[in-house]
Design an enzyme around this catalytic site. Sequence first.
Site, PDB file in Angstrom:
ATOM      1  N   SER A  31      -3.655 -17.416   2.102  1.00  0.00           N
ATOM      2  CA  SER A  31      -2.751 -17.224   0.969  1.00  0.00           C
ATOM      3  C   SER A  31      -2.639 -15.784   0.513  1.00  0.00           C
ATOM      4  O   SER A  31      -1.831 -15.478  -0.334  1.00  0.00           O
ATOM      5  CB  SER A  31      -3.201 -18.088  -0.204  1.00  0.00           C
ATOM      6  OG  SER A  31      -4.534 -17.791  -0.519  1.00  0.00           O
ATOM      7  N   ASP A  87      -0.345 -20.275  -9.223  1.00  0.00           N
ATOM      8  CA  ASP A  87      -1.466 -21.160  -8.956  1.00  0.00           C
ATOM      9  C   ASP A  87      -1.586 -22.337  -9.886  1.00  0.00           C
ATOM     10  O   ASP A  87      -2.593 -23.048  -9.839  1.00  0.00           O
ATOM     11  CB  ASP A  87      -2.769 -20.347  -9.031  1.00  0.00           C
ATOM     12  CG  ASP A  87      -2.919 -19.424  -7.841  1.00  0.00           C
ATOM     13  OD1 ASP A  87      -3.768 -18.539  -7.907  1.00  0.00           O
ATOM     14  OD2 ASP A  87      -2.180 -19.610  -6.857  1.00  0.00           O
ATOM     15  N   HIS A 123      -7.246 -14.683  -5.464  1.00  0.00           N
ATOM     16  CA  HIS A 123      -5.823 -14.437  -5.659  1.00  0.00           C
ATOM     17  C   HIS A 123      -5.626 -13.285  -6.623  1.00  0.00           C
ATOM     18  O   HIS A 123      -6.566 -12.779  -7.204  1.00  0.00           O
ATOM     19  CB  HIS A 123      -5.128 -15.699  -6.203  1.00  0.00           C
ATOM     20  CG  HIS A 123      -4.878 -16.733  -5.150  1.00  0.00           C
ATOM     21  ND1 HIS A 123      -4.435 -17.995  -5.440  1.00  0.00           N
ATOM     22  CD2 HIS A 123      -4.987 -16.690  -3.802  1.00  0.00           C
ATOM     23  CE1 HIS A 123      -4.309 -18.680  -4.318  1.00  0.00           C
ATOM     24  NE2 HIS A 123      -4.638 -17.908  -3.312  1.00  0.00           N
TER      25      HIS A 123
END
Lengths: 180, 167
Positions: free
Chosen positions: A57, A123, A96
């Site tokens: 990701s 998210d 992230h």
Amino acid sequence: MGWLGETVDSVKSIQIRQLLTQAISLGMIVTSSLIIWKALICVTGSESPVVVVLSESMEPGFQRGDILFLHMSKDPIRAGEIVVFNIDGRDIPIVHRVIKVHERKNTGEVDVLTKGDNNPGDDRLLYAKRQLWLHRHHIMGRAVGFLPYVGWVTIIMTEKPIIKYILIGALGLLVISSRD
Amino acid sequence: MHSFGYRANALLTFSVTALAFICAIASFSDKFSNQNPSAEIQILNINRLKKQSYGNDEVSLTLDISADLQSLFTWNTKQVFAFVAAEYESPMNSLNQVSLWDVIIPDKEHAKFRIQTSNKYRFIDQGHNLRGKEFNLTLHWHVMPKTGKMLADKIVMPGYSLPDAYK
């Protein structure tokens, strides 16, 4: 039969001594690794100072198998930082980037929204049910540096535990069979 | 002392140490690069400023972003992640940062660009404080190296504002 008893006794005493020495050196190796790990936790201020990137990701920046060095300080969390966080109820940390920050005036508490660079959406789908924001206590650290490819060892050992056992068995054999 | 096992062990330890040292030096060399990026952002249009059904304000706008980030690239750079964030204050929050648009720049050729786009991510307030709000648009960038320490910095452009009434 006297000399047999003598030989057996001498063989036994040599073996026990050697065994104990090797057990102690193995113990030293294990405890010194533990000391280094705990010292790293202290220095970086994060519960897990090194993490392995598991998903795609954050590509092309972080590939699967890279390792990230984390650091946690009291500095406020700002947009653009790459953070590692845990969702309540899940134990795999997620790496992230922060895209939204709302910091409260009175308490200094902060609402944070994150998104993987390579993901189409933010998210919120990953957060716990009805959770819209992350808070400071979810965040384990900021990524400050990284090394490529080194994390593949951990990934292989986690996904195929048989390799872990083979490795430990081989190491154990090496220690036992070595003479010095 | 000269068995295969010992030699393999010594070789492995030495090569790992040497690799780690080379990675550290590569990262250190980034300190000597001269960096002077530049950027300019114009708001072309405020498309909507509305109040959502459950109370928060939302803005949709079109931006004209031009930037030259070529000087950030060194031989140890894997990519540069750049994003534009709106930053403002509100009665309840000392700081709000909302990312409006981002891009991944894989190499030096793509680092000088001009793009007109509406905001990629929704600009939503916590509350309804956006009417007449003055805010900064900040271009942040994050240099991700091939190995080593990451570097982040920004250019703050103040002086943008939203209309006084919903539209």
